[in-house]
Scaffold this motif. Structure first.
Motif, short mmCIF file in Angstrom:
data_model
loop_
_atom_site.label_atom_id
_atom_site.label_comp_id
_atom_site.label_asym_id
_atom_site.label_seq_id
_atom_site.Cartn_x
_atom_site.Cartn_y
_atom_site.Cartn_z
N LYS A 41 -2.49 1.03 -4.43
CA LYS A 41 -3.40 1.16 -3.29
C LYS A 41 -3.72 2.62 -3.07
O LYS A 41 -2.82 3.48 -3.11
N ALA A 42 -4.99 2.92 -2.84
CA ALA A 42 -5.39 4.30 -2.55
C ALA A 42 -4.79 4.72 -1.22
O ALA A 42 -4.89 3.99 -0.22
N GLN A 43 -4.17 5.89 -1.19
CA GLN A 43 -3.55 6.38 0.03
C GLN A 43 -4.60 7.06 0.90
O GLN A 43 -5.24 8.01 0.47
N GLU A 44 -4.76 6.58 2.09
CA GLU A 44 -5.77 7.12 3.00
C GLU A 44 -5.30 8.45 3.58
O GLU A 44 -4.25 8.54 4.20
N TRP A 45 -6.10 9.49 3.35
CA TRP A 45 -5.78 10.82 3.86
C TRP A 45 -6.50 11.11 5.17
O TRP A 45 -5.95 11.77 6.06
N ARG A 70 -5.00 16.16 7.71
CA ARG A 70 -4.68 14.75 7.57
C ARG A 70 -4.91 14.02 8.89
O ARG A 70 -4.53 14.50 9.95
N GLU A 71 -5.57 12.88 8.82
CA GLU A 71 -5.91 12.03 9.96
C GLU A 71 -7.06 12.64 10.77
O GLU A 71 -7.21 13.86 10.87
#
Length: 350
Positions: free
Chosen positions: A8-12, A62-63
């Motif tokens: 799964k692509a890690q959401e940055w 990040r976020e």
């Protein structure tokens, strides 16, 4: 194979591109780059919606943070496509933002307005540099240094009824109707020595139209309504390749590491079920059948040591309707597949 991936692509960083889920977007809705020509070359993300809302974000870490949204403006007409390039004659280095609406093409400059650090450090101001009203309803555009232009990018707009209009920065240069036209397809520009526009027509053929041939045959004039019904007045293709299926997208990049010198690029066409790799003569070098329906295609340069005097080698990204992101390397092999939260309509790499 292009189906479900165990990775799964890690959401940055993530944010909503629609206010309360009431806005819609399409292919070409996003542009990534140093939109305000910041000396630090920081990346900004611009997204336009069919509701006419243009938003620009500058991710600060990040976020998502509220101050990441630097611009939100209603442009008053549906936004079909965005592009970042050298579209103004006043500079050979600064980039501008091109915005395609159904009946006009607008070019904007984005400038940073200083603000208090506690409030996020500032925001962006959008300035209209010029606009061109279009005689026919637009579908998409491509841009590049047509005719080996130096320090500038020109724009080619494709209409819903097959007219290709060439805009040389502040001036509309000429237009020409495409042959064998029923509905518009994807459009891309292949640089010198081909110096041509690449599209896929209703006959499922990938065609190349040289810029110099179009310019000479048009005599620098706009096509008339009468030209639309005259086959002899339509553009003549440099070459045509029968793909046997419709296409969703085209990207021109150096995906083959062994290509050297001028014309070191591949033409990668995303079909309904297949990815095609074409050379600059229009021959199919390789093709890969997909097990799922694709949605979009993009390319990004990879780092050394594969970069040479012929430019960087690119990996190719393909998004699918199942939410997968497929990565093909310089050997045209699938090297990675990751699952995204949802099916992508546009992919790019910052």
């Amino acid at each position: 194979k292009g189906g479900m991936s165990v990775f799964k692509a890690q959401e940055w960083w993530a944010t909503s591109c629609s206010e309360q889920g009431t806005e819609e977007l399409g292919a070409g809705c996003m542009a990534v780059g140093n939109l305000d020509n910041d000396p630090q070359e920081s990346t900004k993300i611009a997204v336009g919606t069919f509701n006419g809302i243009l938003r620009v974000w500058k991710p600060s870490g990040r976020e998502f943070k509220p101050q990441d949204l630097q611009l939100e403006q209603d442009l008053g007409a549906p936004i079909l496509q965005l592009g970042v390039g050298i579209f103004s004659s006043h500079s050979v280095t600064d980039v501008q933002l091109a915005v395609l609406h159904p009946k006009r093409l607008c070019v904007y400059g984005l400038t940073s307005v200083a603000g208090e650090e506690s409030a996020g450090g500032g925001f962006y101001q959008l300035s209209l540099l010029y606009k061109h009203n279009l005689a026919r309803s637009a579908f998409n555009f491509c841009f590049g240094p047509f005719g080996r232009a130096q320090g500038k990018d020109y724009i080619a707009v494709q209409s819903l009824d097959g007219e290709l209009t060439i805009i040389e920065q502040e001036r509309v240069s000429f237009s020409k109707f495409l042959p064998n036209f029923l509905v518009p397809g994807p459009l891309a520009y292949a640089p010198h020595p081909l110096d041509a526009f690449i599209t896929v027509n209703s006959e499922m053929h990938c065609d190349a139209f040289r810029y110099t041939v179009l310019s000479t045959s048009s005599a620098g004039e706009l096509a008339s309504d009468a030209d639309k019904d005259k086959e002899g007045k339509r553009a003549k293709a440099e070459w045509s390749c029968n793909l046997g299926e419709s296409a969703y997208g085209i990207t021109v990049c150096r995906n083959t590491a062994t290509l050297q010198g001028q014309g070191a690029f591949d033409i990668v066409v995303l079909g309904e079920h297949t990815v095609f790799w074409l050379d600059k003569q229009g021959g199919i070098k390789q093709q890969k059948r997909l097990d799922v329906i694709p949605t979009c295609i993009s390319a990004y340069p990879i780092k050394e040591p594969l970069s040479t005097s012929s430019g960087p080698v690119h990996n190719v990204l393909v998004g699918t309707s199942t939410g997968s992101m497929l990565v093909y390397n310089e050997k045209m092999h699938l090297v990675w597949a990751a699952q995204l939260p949802s099916a992508p309509v546009h992919l790019d790499v910052c």
